[in-house]
Design a protein around this motif. Structure first.
Motif, PDB file in Angstrom:
ATOM      1  N   UNK A   1       0.821  -1.221   0.000  1.00 18.69           N
ATOM      2  CA  UNK A   1       0.000   0.000   0.000  1.00 18.69           C
ATOM      3  C   UNK A   1       0.850   1.264   0.000  1.00 18.69           C
ATOM      4  N   UNK A   2       2.135   1.129   0.375  1.00 17.25           N
ATOM      5  CA  UNK A   2       3.033   2.291   0.445  1.00 17.25           C
ATOM      6  C   UNK A   2       4.167   2.177  -0.569  1.00 17.25           C
ATOM      7  N   UNK A   3       3.953   1.418  -1.637  1.00 18.87           N
ATOM      8  CA  UNK A   3       5.051   1.114  -2.563  1.00 18.87           C
ATOM      9  C   UNK A   3       4.857   1.688  -3.964  1.00 18.87           C
ATOM     10  N   UNK A   4       4.129   2.789  -4.067  1.00 24.71           N
ATOM     11  CA  UNK A   4       3.939   3.418  -5.385  1.00 24.71           C
ATOM     12  C   UNK A   4       5.279   3.723  -6.046  1.00 24.71           C
ATOM     13  N   UNK A   5       6.236   4.187  -5.224  1.00 25.32           N
ATOM     14  CA  UNK A   5       7.549   4.559  -5.771  1.00 25.32           C
ATOM     15  C   UNK A   5       8.292   3.339  -6.318  1.00 25.32           C
ATOM     16  N   UNK A   6       8.174   2.197  -5.644  1.00 28.53           N
ATOM     17  CA  UNK A   6       8.839   0.979  -6.112  1.00 28.53           C
ATOM     18  C   UNK A   6       8.214   0.480  -7.416  1.00 28.53           C
ATOM     19  N   UNK A   7       6.880   0.556  -7.507  1.00 30.45           N
ATOM     20  CA  UNK A   7       6.191   0.130  -8.723  1.00 30.45           C
ATOM     21  C   UNK A   7       6.582   1.043  -9.889  1.00 30.45           C
ATOM     22  N   UNK A   8       6.680   2.345  -9.626  1.00 34.36           N
ATOM     23  CA  UNK A   8       7.106   3.298 -10.664  1.00 34.36           C
ATOM     24  C   UNK A   8       8.557   3.043 -11.084  1.00 34.36           C
TER      25      UNK A   8
END
Length: 370
Positions: A270-277
């Motif tokens: 839920x806090x991994x938007x940066x990793x997915x990007x």
């Protein structure tokens, strides 16, 4: 019993044949070379924080002593994240597919599956009493022809991201054609979980199609960095699997430690938007660096799985060995895992791979692939 069993002769003969065809599988120990082969797309396997527990074993199956409030709370939490009414956790993705496909269809029903479907789904289908047909990979016309031949309750089995090619299912078109023929879809989201969608919810949710899917299988051993899987669907489906899925009924449940790892992974996701990007950026970087020669051999894919076709087991094994010598942990995928003539080098891109590592990977491929 005197002498050696004849079955030993058969075993040796089959192993000798594998050696002769350069297709013998062997286990390898962990190495310190650069990871371009694991399914740990977001690096969770090394970076999720898991609360330690005193009690290690679940002590029994969930129908006897292995169930807990923790199990049911986590199932509800994951189902809510994936916008599903209910979910049931299995010990692995293999167990989930075996259990689901072996019991969901009866004699007189039909299961239609993509020809590139995962081995666990094929094995589950073999254990069912239903008729089954494969259709040409991602070919909507071929799927419709099979649907026209189907009887009884019709199920269509597909993957969001195909593990050996890395390409996505044509889900919107498949949903439309299945609605036309009143067929239900089972979608394996193993390689889409944690990767596709703003928060890694998977392909169905990224297209707002989750309500159109009868059952979704999300596994925890890829981007989630732990172990296990969940089958998502209706509350009735959950209750049905508890009663009829043999790989759920007749096995010891996951331990509390495993459940803690699963919950921690979903909290982190839920806090991994940066990793997915970052993962998406790294995939684009890898593709942009490829020469026209390598691009012509690349299977089209926007997922972390990038495959370069190198026909013949012997040839692709030599490329693998050369990459390993250069410090790159990249694996060859050989026949019989894939169709003869479609052997390949399978590169898995991760959020943690640096630009230097990706450039080194591409440079090495350029030198080794003829």
């Amino acid at each position: 019993m005197s002498g050696e069993s004849k079955i030993e002769d058969k075993i040796r003969s089959k192993l000798a044949n594998r050696k002769q065809t350069n297709s013998l599988r062997v286990l390898r120990t962990e190495s310190n070379i650069i990871d371009f082969c694991s399914n740990d797309y977001l690096g969770f396997a090394k970076n999720i924080s898991v609360k330690a527990v005193k009690d290690q074993g679940a002590t029994g199956s969930r129908l006897i002593s292995g169930n807990s409030k923790q199990f049911e709370r986590i199932e509800n939490k994951i189902a809510a994240f994936h916008n599903a009414p209910a979910g049931l956790i299995f010990n692995s993705g293999y167990d989930a597919n075996i259990g689901l496909f072996s019991c969901i269809a009866d004699k007189g029903d039909t299961i239609i599956y993509d020809q590139n479907i995962h081995a666990s789904i094929r094995d589950g289908i073999r254990l069912s009493n239903a008729r089954s047909f494969s259709f040409e990979h991602n070919n909507i016309d071929a799927l419709e022809k099979k649907l026209q031949q189907a009887d009884g309750h019709i199920l269509v089995a597909i993957e969001s991201v195909y593990s050996m090619d890395g390409d996505e299912a044509r889900l919107e078109e498949i949903v439309a054609i299945c609605e036309k023929h009143k067929a239900d879809i089972i979608l394996d989201e193993a390689h889409a979980t944690g990767v596709i969608g703003k928060n890694g919810e998977g392909l169905a949710q990224s297209l707002n199609l989750e309500v159109k899917i009868f059952a979704r299988v999300h596994t925890f051993g890829k981007a989630m960095g732990c172990h296990g899987a969940i089958v998502l669907g209706s509350k009735d489906l959950r209750q049905y699997l508890i009663n009829f899925a043999r790989s759920f009924i007749y096995t010891t449940a996951l331990s509390k430690q495993s459940l803690n790892a699963i919950e921690s992974a979903y909290d982190k996701l839920k806090e991994s938007d940066d990793l997915i990007e970052q993962l998406s950026h790294n995939i684009s970087l890898f593709q942009s660096l490829l020469s026209k020669k390598l691009q012509s051999k690349l299977i089209s894919s926007t997922s972390p799985i990038q495959c370069i076709l190198i026909p013949e087991n012997e040839t692709v094994k030599k490329v693998e060995a050369g990459l390993q010598k250069k410090g790159l942990n990249i694996r060859a995928i050989m026949h019989p895992t894939v169709e003869k003539g479609k052997e390949r080098i399978r590169i898995c891109i991760h959020s943690f791979n640096t630009e230097k590592e990706i450039k080194m990977c591409v440079s090495s491929l350029e030198k080794l692939v003829i």
